[in-house]
Design a protein around this motif. Structure first.
Motif, PDB file in Angstrom:
ATOM      1  N   GLU A   1      21.425  -8.050  -2.971  1.00 41.36           N
ATOM      2  CA  GLU A   1      20.771  -7.824  -1.520  1.00 41.36           C
ATOM      3  C   GLU A   1      20.256  -9.058  -0.915  1.00 41.36           C
ATOM      4  O   GLU A   1      20.453  -9.480   0.178  1.00 41.36           O
ATOM      5  CB  GLU A   1      20.116  -6.547  -1.289  1.00 41.36           C
TER       6      GLU A   1
ATOM      7  N   PHE B   1      22.466 -12.308  -0.632  1.00 42.70           N
ATOM      8  CA  PHE B   1      23.458 -12.233   0.285  1.00 42.70           C
ATOM      9  C   PHE B   1      22.656 -12.065   1.663  1.00 42.70           C
ATOM     10  O   PHE B   1      23.150 -12.943   2.803  1.00 42.70           O
ATOM     11  CB  PHE B   1      24.311 -11.079   0.236  1.00 42.70           C
ATOM     12  N   GLU B   2      21.467 -11.695   1.958  1.00 42.70           N
ATOM     13  CA  GLU B   2      20.714 -11.610   3.228  1.00 42.70           C
ATOM     14  C   GLU B   2      20.434 -13.197   3.511  1.00 42.70           C
ATOM     15  O   GLU B   2      20.458 -13.680   4.727  1.00 42.70           O
ATOM     16  CB  GLU B   2      19.451 -10.627   2.895  1.00 42.70           C
TER      17      GLU B   2
ATOM     18  N   ARG C   1      23.536  -8.384   5.659  1.00 43.10           N
ATOM     19  CA  ARG C   1      24.837  -7.962   4.814  1.00 43.10           C
ATOM     20  C   ARG C   1      25.507  -6.732   5.035  1.00 43.10           C
ATOM     21  O   ARG C   1      27.012  -6.953   4.843  1.00 43.10           O
ATOM     22  CB  ARG C   1      24.118  -7.504   3.208  1.00 43.10           C
TER      23      ARG C   1
ATOM     24  N   TRP D   1      28.021  -8.005   7.623  1.00 42.25           N
ATOM     25  CA  TRP D   1      29.090  -8.859   6.905  1.00 42.25           C
ATOM     26  C   TRP D   1      30.049  -7.618   6.498  1.00 42.25           C
ATOM     27  O   TRP D   1      31.328  -7.698   6.875  1.00 42.25           O
ATOM     28  CB  TRP D   1      28.336  -9.510   5.967  1.00 42.25           C
ATOM     29  N   GLN D   2      29.758  -6.651   5.963  1.00 36.00           N
ATOM     30  CA  GLN D   2      30.411  -5.670   5.388  1.00 36.00           C
ATOM     31  C   GLN D   2      31.310  -4.966   6.571  1.00 36.00           C
ATOM     32  O   GLN D   2      32.502  -4.599   6.280  1.00 36.00           O
ATOM     33  CB  GLN D   2      29.792  -4.440   4.541  1.00 36.00           C
TER      34      GLN D   2
ATOM     35  N   VAL E   1      30.293 -16.444   1.772  1.00 37.20           N
ATOM     36  CA  VAL E   1      30.316 -15.291   0.871  1.00 37.20           C
ATOM     37  C   VAL E   1      31.012 -15.632  -0.345  1.00 37.20           C
ATOM     38  O   VAL E   1      30.545 -15.267  -1.499  1.00 37.20           O
ATOM     39  CB  VAL E   1      30.870 -14.054   1.542  1.00 37.20           C
TER      40      VAL E   1
END
Length: 132
Positions: free
Chosen positions: A22, A25-26, A36, A39-40, A101
Motif C-alpha cells: 500500500e 504504490f501510494e 492506489r 489506479w485500481q 506500476v
C-alpha cells in the motif's frame, strides 16, 4: 518478547507485505495525484467493464457506495472516467500510469522467480478457500 523473522507466522507477513505494498504504490502514484484505489478503478474500467466491474474489483478494499464514489468521483472530475468507461484521456493516463506500476511490480518481485510467485499465490488462494 522479541520474535525473530524466522518465527513470525504467515499472518504477520501478510499484514506486513500488505502495508508495504500500500505504502509503496501510494508513493509511486502520488506524483500523479492518485491513490492506489483510483489506479485500481482505472484499471478495472479498462476494456468492456462497467461501474459494476469497478465496484466488484474494489469490493475487498472499500466498505460501500460512499467509499467507491470517493474513489471514482475525482476520476470523473479529471475527465478520465465516465459513469461506466474510461474516456480517451483516461486511457492515455492509464497507459502512462501502467508503465510506473509495472516498474514498481518488478521492484516488488525482484529476486522472486515466476515459479515461486505462482506457488505463493496458489498457496494463498487455497488458504483463502479453506477459510471461506
Amino acid at each position: 518478547m522479541y520474535m525473530s523473522d524466522d518465527n513470525k507466522p504467515i499472518g504477520w507477513w501478510l499484514k506486513e507485505v500488505d502495508r508495504l505494498l500500500e505504502e509503496s504504490f501510494e508513493r509511486v502514484l502520488a506524483d500523479d495525484g492518485l491513490t492506489r484505489r483510483q489506479w485500481q478503478a482505472l484499471n478495472a474500467a479498462a476494456g468492456p467493464r462497467n461501474t459494476a466491474g469497478i465496484a466488484e474489483a474494489l469490493a475487498p478494499f472499500l466498505s460501500g457506495a460512499e467509499e467507491l464514489a470517493a474513489v471514482t468521483d475525482p476520476l470523473v472530475e479529471r475527465g478520465w472516467l465516465t459513469g461506466e468507461t474510461l474516456t480517451a484521456d483516461g486511457e492515455r493516463a492509464l497507459q502512462a500510469l501502467s508503465t510506473k506500476v509495472q516498474a514498481q511490480r518488478r521492484r516488488v518481485t525482484a529476486g522472486v522467480s515466476d515459479t515461486e510467485y505462482l506457488a505463493t499465490v496458489g498457496v494463498l488462494r487455497r488458504m483463502a478457500a479453506n477459510l471461506a
